[in-house]
Design a protein around this motif. Sequence first.
Motif, PDB file in Angstrom:
ATOM      1  N   ALA A 152       0.696  -1.288   0.001  1.00 46.07           N
ATOM      2  CA  ALA A 152       0.124  -0.089  -0.010  1.00 46.07           C
ATOM      3  C   ALA A 152       0.927   1.211   0.000  1.00 46.07           C
ATOM      4  CB  ALA A 152      -0.840  -0.005   1.165  1.00 46.07           C
ATOM      5  N   ALA A 153       1.893   1.088   0.633  1.00 50.22           N
ATOM      6  CA  ALA A 153       2.877   2.381   0.575  1.00 50.22           C
ATOM      7  C   ALA A 153       3.404   2.676  -0.901  1.00 50.22           C
ATOM      8  CB  ALA A 153       4.137   2.190   1.537  1.00 50.22           C
ATOM      9  N   SER A 154       3.699   1.623  -1.356  1.00 46.39           N
ATOM     10  CA  SER A 154       4.318   1.724  -2.811  1.00 46.39           C
ATOM     11  C   SER A 154       3.159   2.390  -3.644  1.00 46.39           C
ATOM     12  CB  SER A 154       4.344   0.498  -3.559  1.00 46.39           C
ATOM     13  OG  SER A 154       5.615  -0.387  -2.860  1.00 46.39           O
ATOM     14  N   ILE A 155       1.771   2.133  -3.446  1.00 48.71           N
ATOM     15  CA  ILE A 155       0.692   2.820  -4.127  1.00 48.71           C
ATOM     16  C   ILE A 155       0.691   4.482  -3.725  1.00 48.71           C
ATOM     17  CG2 ILE A 155      -1.676   3.041  -4.472  1.00 48.71           C
ATOM     18  CD1 ILE A 155      -0.403   0.742  -6.056  1.00 48.71           C
ATOM     19  N   ALA A 191      -5.926   9.298  -9.251  1.00 50.78           N
ATOM     20  CA  ALA A 191      -4.565   9.254 -10.050  1.00 50.78           C
ATOM     21  C   ALA A 191      -4.781   8.014 -11.027  1.00 50.78           C
ATOM     22  CB  ALA A 191      -3.666   8.889  -8.828  1.00 50.78           C
ATOM     23  N   GLN A 192      -5.771   7.312 -10.993  1.00 50.95           N
ATOM     24  CA  GLN A 192      -5.885   6.051 -11.823  1.00 50.95           C
ATOM     25  C   GLN A 192      -7.035   6.253 -12.886  1.00 50.95           C
ATOM     26  OE1 GLN A 192      -5.872   2.007  -9.744  1.00 50.95           O
ATOM     27  NE2 GLN A 192      -6.073   3.453  -7.871  1.00 50.95           N
ATOM     28  N   SER A 193      -7.278   7.842 -13.187  1.00 51.84           N
ATOM     29  CA  SER A 193      -8.044   8.028 -14.193  1.00 51.84           C
ATOM     30  C   SER A 193      -7.592   7.643 -15.547  1.00 51.84           C
ATOM     31  CB  SER A 193      -8.303   9.606 -14.255  1.00 51.84           C
ATOM     32  OG  SER A 193      -7.138  10.228 -14.328  1.00 51.84           O
ATOM     33  N   ARG A 194      -6.393   7.375 -15.886  1.00 46.80           N
ATOM     34  CA  ARG A 194      -5.891   6.994 -17.376  1.00 46.80           C
ATOM     35  C   ARG A 194      -5.539   5.552 -17.289  1.00 46.80           C
ATOM     36  NH1 ARG A 194      -1.838  11.820 -19.442  1.00 46.80           N
ATOM     37  NH2 ARG A 194      -3.354  13.461 -19.417  1.00 46.80           N
ATOM     38  N   VAL A 195      -4.938   4.877 -16.193  1.00 51.43           N
ATOM     39  CA  VAL A 195      -4.413   3.502 -16.170  1.00 51.43           C
ATOM     40  C   VAL A 195      -4.672   3.085 -14.723  1.00 51.43           C
ATOM     41  CG1 VAL A 195      -1.966   4.006 -15.913  1.00 51.43           C
ATOM     42  CG2 VAL A 195      -2.656   1.902 -16.755  1.00 51.43           C
ATOM     43  N   TRP A 196      -5.241   1.890 -14.513  1.00 53.78           N
ATOM     44  CA  TRP A 196      -5.554   1.434 -13.291  1.00 53.78           C
ATOM     45  C   TRP A 196      -3.926   1.018 -12.878  1.00 53.78           C
ATOM     46  CZ3 TRP A 196      -9.935  -2.239 -13.976  1.00 53.78           C
ATOM     47  CH2 TRP A 196     -11.242  -1.662 -14.399  1.00 53.78           C
ATOM     48  N   PHE A 197      -3.546   0.947 -11.617  1.00 49.16           N
ATOM     49  CA  PHE A 197      -2.379   0.847 -11.011  1.00 49.16           C
ATOM     50  C   PHE A 197      -2.026  -0.683 -10.763  1.00 49.16           C
ATOM     51  CE2 PHE A 197      -2.267   5.071  -8.009  1.00 49.16           C
ATOM     52  CZ  PHE A 197      -1.673   5.415  -9.170  1.00 49.16           C
ATOM     53  N   ILE A 198      -3.022  -1.509 -10.969  1.00 47.84           N
ATOM     54  CA  ILE A 198      -2.658  -3.039 -10.987  1.00 47.84           C
ATOM     55  C   ILE A 198      -1.683  -3.210 -12.402  1.00 47.84           C
ATOM     56  CG2 ILE A 198      -4.808  -3.775 -12.619  1.00 47.84           C
ATOM     57  CD1 ILE A 198      -4.771  -6.220 -10.781  1.00 47.84           C
ATOM     58  N   PHE A 199      -1.778  -2.349 -13.365  1.00 46.55           N
ATOM     59  CA  PHE A 199      -0.905  -2.473 -14.680  1.00 46.55           C
ATOM     60  C   PHE A 199       0.322  -2.000 -14.467  1.00 46.55           C
ATOM     61  CE2 PHE A 199      -5.281  -2.448 -16.300  1.00 46.55           C
ATOM     62  CZ  PHE A 199      -5.543  -3.665 -16.926  1.00 46.55           C
ATOM     63  N   LEU A 200       0.582  -0.822 -13.591  1.00 41.50           N
ATOM     64  CA  LEU A 200       1.539  -0.412 -13.473  1.00 41.50           C
ATOM     65  C   LEU A 200       2.603  -1.032 -12.010  1.00 41.50           C
ATOM     66  CD1 LEU A 200       0.984   3.321 -13.477  1.00 41.50           C
ATOM     67  CD2 LEU A 200       1.894   1.901 -15.177  1.00 41.50           C
ATOM     68  N   PRO A 251       1.892  -4.609 -10.707  1.00 40.87           N
ATOM     69  CA  PRO A 251       1.626  -5.968 -10.844  1.00 40.87           C
ATOM     70  C   PRO A 251       2.184  -6.761  -9.704  1.00 40.87           C
ATOM     71  CG  PRO A 251       3.017  -5.633 -12.632  1.00 40.87           C
ATOM     72  CD  PRO A 251       2.984  -4.508 -12.096  1.00 40.87           C
ATOM     73  N   LEU A 252       3.464  -6.694  -9.375  1.00 45.32           N
ATOM     74  CA  LEU A 252       3.996  -7.248  -8.027  1.00 45.32           C
ATOM     75  C   LEU A 252       3.358  -6.817  -6.921  1.00 45.32           C
ATOM     76  CD1 LEU A 252       6.339  -9.202  -7.448  1.00 45.32           C
ATOM     77  CD2 LEU A 252       7.790  -6.941  -7.309  1.00 45.32           C
ATOM     78  N   GLY A 253       3.074  -5.561  -6.719  1.00 39.89           N
ATOM     79  CA  GLY A 253       2.544  -4.802  -5.410  1.00 39.89           C
ATOM     80  C   GLY A 253       1.024  -5.709  -5.297  1.00 39.89           C
ATOM     81  N   ALA A 254       0.326  -5.808  -6.686  1.00 36.25           N
ATOM     82  CA  ALA A 254      -1.080  -6.363  -6.436  1.00 36.25           C
ATOM     83  C   ALA A 254      -0.955  -7.973  -6.123  1.00 36.25           C
ATOM     84  CB  ALA A 254      -1.597  -6.200  -7.841  1.00 36.25           C
ATOM     85  N   VAL A 255       0.163  -8.337  -6.615  1.00 36.32           N
ATOM     86  CA  VAL A 255      -0.040 -10.067  -6.179  1.00 36.32           C
ATOM     87  C   VAL A 255       0.324 -10.350  -4.872  1.00 36.32           C
ATOM     88  CG1 VAL A 255       1.447 -12.125  -6.605  1.00 36.32           C
ATOM     89  CG2 VAL A 255       0.816 -10.901  -8.512  1.00 36.32           C
ATOM     90  N   VAL A 256       1.377  -9.414  -4.195  1.00 33.58           N
ATOM     91  CA  VAL A 256       1.827  -9.242  -2.834  1.00 33.58           C
ATOM     92  C   VAL A 256       0.508  -9.072  -1.965  1.00 33.58           C
ATOM     93  CG1 VAL A 256       3.276  -8.321  -0.925  1.00 33.58           C
ATOM     94  CG2 VAL A 256       4.179  -9.083  -3.273  1.00 33.58           C
ATOM     95  N   PHE A 257      -0.044  -7.955  -2.342  1.00 37.69           N
ATOM     96  CA  PHE A 257      -1.267  -7.434  -1.530  1.00 37.69           C
ATOM     97  C   PHE A 257      -2.387  -8.580  -1.632  1.00 37.69           C
ATOM     98  CE2 PHE A 257      -5.052  -5.011  -0.418  1.00 37.69           C
ATOM     99  CZ  PHE A 257      -4.604  -4.133   0.206  1.00 37.69           C
ATOM    100  N   LEU A 258      -2.650  -8.969  -2.621  1.00 41.66           N
ATOM    101  CA  LEU A 258      -3.680 -10.154  -2.729  1.00 41.66           C
ATOM    102  C   LEU A 258      -3.396 -11.407  -2.051  1.00 41.66           C
ATOM    103  CD1 LEU A 258      -6.539 -10.329  -4.222  1.00 41.66           C
ATOM    104  CD2 LEU A 258      -5.280 -11.710  -6.261  1.00 41.66           C
TER     105      LEU A 258
END
Length: 320
Positions: free
Chosen positions: A155-158, A173-182, A184-191
């Motif tokens: 979450a701190a990375s985000i 801040a994700q109006s153009r691209v979702w942060f899961i695409f920027l 992906p490693l943080g999303a996997v760790v979070f999930l």
Amino acid sequence: MPFVTVFLKSILILLFLLFSVNLYIYLERKFVGHLQARRGPMTGFHGVLQPVSDVFKLIFNGQLVPDESRKVFFRLAPLFAFLPAYMVYLVLPFSRRLLLADPDASLLLVLSLLFLSMVGLSFSGWASGNHEAAVGSIYILTNLASFFLPLVVSAASISFLAGSLSLIDIVEAQSRVWFIFLQPLGAVVFLVSILRLIERSPYAFPYVDPELIASYKIEYSGAGLGFLIFTEYLNFFTMMGIFTILFLGGWEGIFEMPSVIWFLLKVYAASFFVLWIRSSLPKPRLEEVMARTGWMFLLPLALLNLILTLVFVTFVRPLI
């Protein structure tokens, strides 16, 4: 905001959470039942009345207080766990306008309340005066120590990427691209951290049947047990809501639709993805999950992701 308006909105949020938890309990039981070639509960039409009957059973059953328990703490422990879990939804935004408060560090506040609620769950086991319940409480605390830290680091990375600790700013801040695409490693760790923290099978170590029976809830019945179960599901929804806000763009959609609908669709889609995973995997050993997965795998990956994010924000983004 007038006190009456805040009070009415708080009651509406509570009613919505009650409906959402009961709906998810029904869908969870039916989904897991069909996934494992079972019918699941069948009270009412296709089992739709089963959660309602469970609620009434818990409400009208008396709560027994063990003689060896710490009686005052035993009665208050479910409330200690529930209040922080409920207070999260006073600041967790379902849309740009649908929230009661918007503190500058709402991400930090939400994570702190989530942590306090989980500590409150472990507190109920200590208050029971039962050795098995106390061991279940220790399992919850070790789970927190192993997997909450990687979740916070992700979450701190985000927050560094968005340049804010405000959940609304992170979504915008994700109006153009979702942060899961920027990220992906943080999303996997979070999930994966969520999978370990939800205390549901196959990672429900506080609920190992041959060893602990019902873990920290073993001495609870009636409304007290209902509060603990409700709090567990609230914490799960909170984590999925945070995941949606941090990585899936919150209420931002790809076409025109009410923002609240977009947010709830994403939360339920992510919840069923987690449900699918946890219903399909075998139960690992405790030391494999807590030591190898938490400290030796997730935390180093989360720190690596944080370092890469800081490098990007400090050196690469100014050039872009």
